[in-house]
Design a protein around this motif. Structure first.
Motif, PDB file in Angstrom:
ATOM      1  N   GLU A   1      98.377 -28.738  16.577  1.00  0.00           N
ATOM      2  CA  GLU A   1      98.337 -29.319  15.104  1.00  0.00           C
ATOM      3  C   GLU A   1      98.363 -28.089  13.972  1.00  0.00           C
ATOM      4  N   GLN A   2      97.918 -26.807  14.653  1.00  0.00           N
ATOM      5  CA  GLN A   2      97.635 -25.840  13.755  1.00  0.00           C
ATOM      6  C   GLN A   2      98.815 -24.948  13.334  1.00  0.00           C
ATOM      7  N   GLU A   3      99.698 -25.474  12.517  1.00  0.00           N
ATOM      8  CA  GLU A   3     100.753 -24.821  12.075  1.00  0.00           C
ATOM      9  C   GLU A   3     100.565 -24.451  10.753  1.00  0.00           C
ATOM     10  N   SER A   4     101.280 -23.546  10.331  1.00  0.00           N
ATOM     11  CA  SER A   4     100.973 -23.001   8.814  1.00  0.00           C
ATOM     12  C   SER A   4     102.287 -23.757   8.114  1.00  0.00           C
TER      13      SER A   4
ATOM     14  N   GLU B   1      89.319 -31.349  17.395  1.00  0.00           N
ATOM     15  CA  GLU B   1      88.565 -30.530  16.323  1.00  0.00           C
ATOM     16  C   GLU B   1      87.083 -30.573  16.617  1.00  0.00           C
ATOM     17  N   LEU B   2      86.543 -31.658  16.999  1.00  0.00           N
ATOM     18  CA  LEU B   2      85.205 -31.611  17.274  1.00  0.00           C
ATOM     19  C   LEU B   2      84.785 -30.685  18.355  1.00  0.00           C
ATOM     20  N   LEU B   3      85.638 -30.804  19.399  1.00  0.00           N
ATOM     21  CA  LEU B   3      85.312 -29.789  20.460  1.00  0.00           C
ATOM     22  C   LEU B   3      85.366 -28.364  20.225  1.00  0.00           C
ATOM     23  N   TYR B   4      86.343 -28.096  19.429  1.00  0.00           N
ATOM     24  CA  TYR B   4      86.453 -26.630  18.847  1.00  0.00           C
ATOM     25  C   TYR B   4      85.313 -26.148  18.073  1.00  0.00           C
ATOM     26  N   VAL B   5      84.626 -27.010  17.379  1.00  0.00           N
ATOM     27  CA  VAL B   5      83.455 -26.669  16.697  1.00  0.00           C
ATOM     28  C   VAL B   5      82.332 -26.623  17.826  1.00  0.00           C
ATOM     29  N   GLN B   6      82.077 -27.727  18.393  1.00  0.00           N
ATOM     30  CA  GLN B   6      80.973 -27.901  19.500  1.00  0.00           C
ATOM     31  C   GLN B   6      81.126 -27.089  20.514  1.00  0.00           C
ATOM     32  N   GLN B   7      82.336 -26.537  21.335  1.00  0.00           N
ATOM     33  CA  GLN B   7      82.191 -25.787  22.445  1.00  0.00           C
ATOM     34  C   GLN B   7      82.198 -24.327  21.980  1.00  0.00           C
ATOM     35  N   GLY B   8      82.038 -24.076  20.756  1.00  0.00           N
ATOM     36  CA  GLY B   8      82.062 -22.826  20.088  1.00  0.00           C
ATOM     37  C   GLY B   8      83.262 -21.992  20.130  1.00  0.00           C
ATOM     38  N   CYS B   9      84.354 -22.634  20.192  1.00  0.00           N
ATOM     39  CA  CYS B   9      85.598 -22.167  20.042  1.00  0.00           C
ATOM     40  C   CYS B   9      85.828 -21.060  18.956  1.00  0.00           C
ATOM     41  N   GLN B  10      85.242 -21.703  17.897  1.00  0.00           N
ATOM     42  CA  GLN B  10      85.484 -21.189  16.463  1.00  0.00           C
ATOM     43  C   GLN B  10      84.923 -19.844  16.489  1.00  0.00           C
ATOM     44  N   THR B  11      83.839 -19.543  17.320  1.00  0.00           N
ATOM     45  CA  THR B  11      83.370 -18.037  17.335  1.00  0.00           C
ATOM     46  C   THR B  11      84.284 -17.044  17.359  1.00  0.00           C
ATOM     47  N   CYS B  12      85.236 -17.219  18.362  1.00  0.00           N
ATOM     48  CA  CYS B  12      86.136 -16.349  18.542  1.00  0.00           C
ATOM     49  C   CYS B  12      87.655 -16.659  18.190  1.00  0.00           C
ATOM     50  N   HIS B  13      88.080 -17.751  18.081  1.00  0.00           N
ATOM     51  CA  HIS B  13      89.499 -18.247  17.571  1.00  0.00           C
ATOM     52  C   HIS B  13      89.632 -18.827  16.140  1.00  0.00           C
ATOM     53  N   SER B  14      90.090 -18.059  15.244  1.00  0.00           N
ATOM     54  CA  SER B  14      90.099 -18.503  13.828  1.00  0.00           C
ATOM     55  C   SER B  14      91.493 -19.522  13.723  1.00  0.00           C
ATOM     56  N   LEU B  15      91.296 -20.305  12.569  1.00  0.00           N
ATOM     57  CA  LEU B  15      92.426 -21.255  12.268  1.00  0.00           C
ATOM     58  C   LEU B  15      93.168 -20.799  11.146  1.00  0.00           C
ATOM     59  N   ASP B  16      92.704 -19.647  10.461  1.00  0.00           N
ATOM     60  CA  ASP B  16      93.514 -18.893   9.263  1.00  0.00           C
ATOM     61  C   ASP B  16      94.343 -17.887   9.567  1.00  0.00           C
ATOM     62  N   GLY B  17      94.699 -17.479  10.845  1.00  0.00           N
ATOM     63  CA  GLY B  17      95.766 -16.450  11.206  1.00  0.00           C
ATOM     64  C   GLY B  17      94.901 -15.167  11.394  1.00  0.00           C
ATOM     65  N   ALA B  18      93.590 -15.072  11.023  1.00  0.00           N
ATOM     66  CA  ALA B  18      93.006 -13.873  11.416  1.00  0.00           C
ATOM     67  C   ALA B  18      92.606 -13.517  12.725  1.00  0.00           C
ATOM     68  N   ALA B  19      92.665 -12.407  13.534  1.00  0.00           N
ATOM     69  CA  ALA B  19      92.504 -11.906  14.627  1.00  0.00           C
ATOM     70  C   ALA B  19      91.074 -11.769  14.790  1.00  0.00           C
ATOM     71  N   SER B  20      90.298 -12.382  15.627  1.00  0.00           N
ATOM     72  CA  SER B  20      88.797 -12.030  15.958  1.00  0.00           C
ATOM     73  C   SER B  20      88.724 -11.548  17.355  1.00  0.00           C
TER      74      SER B  20
ATOM     75  N   GLY C   1      89.161 -13.324  19.925  1.00  0.00           N
ATOM     76  CA  GLY C   1      90.275 -13.830  20.600  1.00  0.00           C
ATOM     77  C   GLY C   1      91.383 -14.177  19.624  1.00  0.00           C
ATOM     78  N   PRO C   2      92.580 -14.386  20.069  1.00  0.00           N
ATOM     79  CA  PRO C   2      93.743 -14.758  18.991  1.00  0.00           C
ATOM     80  C   PRO C   2      93.508 -15.959  18.349  1.00  0.00           C
ATOM     81  N   THR C   3      94.131 -16.007  17.093  1.00  0.00           N
ATOM     82  CA  THR C   3      93.878 -17.251  16.129  1.00  0.00           C
ATOM     83  C   THR C   3      94.773 -18.279  16.650  1.00  0.00           C
ATOM     84  N   PHE C   4      94.259 -19.477  16.332  1.00  0.00           N
ATOM     85  CA  PHE C   4      94.934 -20.834  16.873  1.00  0.00           C
ATOM     86  C   PHE C   4      96.168 -20.984  15.803  1.00  0.00           C
ATOM     87  N   LEU C   5      96.202 -20.267  14.628  1.00  0.00           N
ATOM     88  CA  LEU C   5      97.260 -20.745  13.767  1.00  0.00           C
ATOM     89  C   LEU C   5      98.452 -20.404  14.298  1.00  0.00           C
TER      90      LEU C   5
END
Ligand code: CUA
Length: 315
Positions: free
Chosen positions: A310-313, A222-241, A243-247
């Motif tokens: 872990e990202q399961e709805s 989770e820390l890497l997800y933020v710190q490596q910048g994955c969150q810029t392109c991969h959402s956790l809420d199902g929204a396509a950005s 890149g594909p969402t991780f949900l």
């Protein structure tokens, strides 16, 4: 992002802000006085020297040495004042105090990444209040520009060299970082937050964001997800950005642009991180950088995969 802003300027929250604003208001007010003066005199002359009849020819104006001298001396003085004031301020803003805290800034299409001396990385800029902070900035692709309106600092960030900017925040609050150089399609979304905290809160944040081998893999991920910048392109809420969402990604069947498909198991996820252009998911483009295989350790890759799993709805 509080109040304190005026009609002309955003709130002022750094040590140089009042100097910058002073110069801005000097130029603004001088321009106003000159504008009103010039237009006023022109209008008054137009009225006073209007022609009333054919016999009423205008009389030549008597030459005045004082008037001529004044329109040389006054503008010269104004220019010298603005130059001296601006140059002193430029020097002050260019040279960081020697005790400044240094943070590395990496700009890329289209995100900001901030790296701290202890190795912590974040998409948010956290800084202590009342302490000079110097940013060492570089870009991994095109020209960007780092701008914090509330601090009155702006500096281009370019590839293949470092540029620097420094500031000392004076208010505990959250401000905005903008990119002010057009850098492509999503330039306008290239935003970040500056969180100005007390020295204690800043130190605590820095310690809590530190990645430690003893963390559970999913928390590490989770820390890497933020710190490596994955969150810029991969959402956790199902929204396509970008890149594909991780949900609900782990275990799902993925279809690719080459017509094949595969189940997103651990080996698929590993491949997708290390060699992102091997297969491209339908509907996306091959834009993910390929450096992660070289920059992430195998423990970090394990941690990211654990986090993605872990990202399961919840339904
Ligand atoms: Cu980066 Cu605009």
């Amino acid at each position: 992002m509080g109040d304190g802003s005026t009609l002309w300027l955003p709130e002022a929250a750094s040590t140089v802000a009042s100097d910058v604003d002073g110069l801005f208001y000097f130029i603004l007010n001088t321009s106003l006085v000159l504008f009103v003066g010039v237009i006023g005199v022109a209008a008054w002359f137009a009225y006073k020297f209007r022609r009333r009849s054919d016999a009423d020819r205008p009389q030549p104006f008597k030459e005045s040495k004082w008037v001529e001298a004044s329109w040389i001396i006054i503008p010269t003085l104004l220019v010298v004042i603005v130059f001296t004031w601006g140059f002193k301020l430029f020097i002050k803003m260019s040279i960081a105090p020697p005790n400044a805290y240094e943070i590395t800034v990496r700009a890329a299409k289209w995100s900001w990444l901030f790296e701290y001396p202890n190795g912590v990385r974040s998409n948010e800029l956290h800084v202590p209040v009342h302490r000079p902070v110097r940013l060492k900035m570089s870009s991994s692709d095109v020209i960007h520009s780092f701008f914090v309106p509330a601090f009155r600092v702006k500096q281009d960030v370019v590839p293949n060299r470092y540029t620097y900017v420094w500031f000392e925040a004076t208010q505990r609050d959250t401000f905005r970082v903008l990119c002010t150089e057009y850098c492509g399609q999503q330039h306008s979304t290239m935003l970040a937050k500056v969180v100005v905290a007390s020295e204690d809160d800043f130190t605590r944040w820095l310690a809590e964001s530190m990645i430690d081998e003893s963390l559970p893999p999913a928390r590490h991920g989770e820390l890497l997800y933020v710190q490596q910048g994955c969150q810029t392109c991969h959402s956790l809420d199902g929204a396509a950005s970008v890149g594909p969402t991780f949900l609900d990604l782990a275990g799902a069947v993925r279809s690719f642009t080459d017509g094949t498909s595969a189940t997103a198991d651990e080996n698929y996820l590993r491949e997708a991180i290390i060699n992102p252009s091997a297969v491209i998911v339908d509907g996306y483009e091959a834009v993910m950088p390929g450096q992660y295989g070289a920059t992430l350790s195998s423990a970090e890759i394990d941690a990211l995969i654990a986090f993605i799993q872990e990202q399961e709805s919840t339904q």
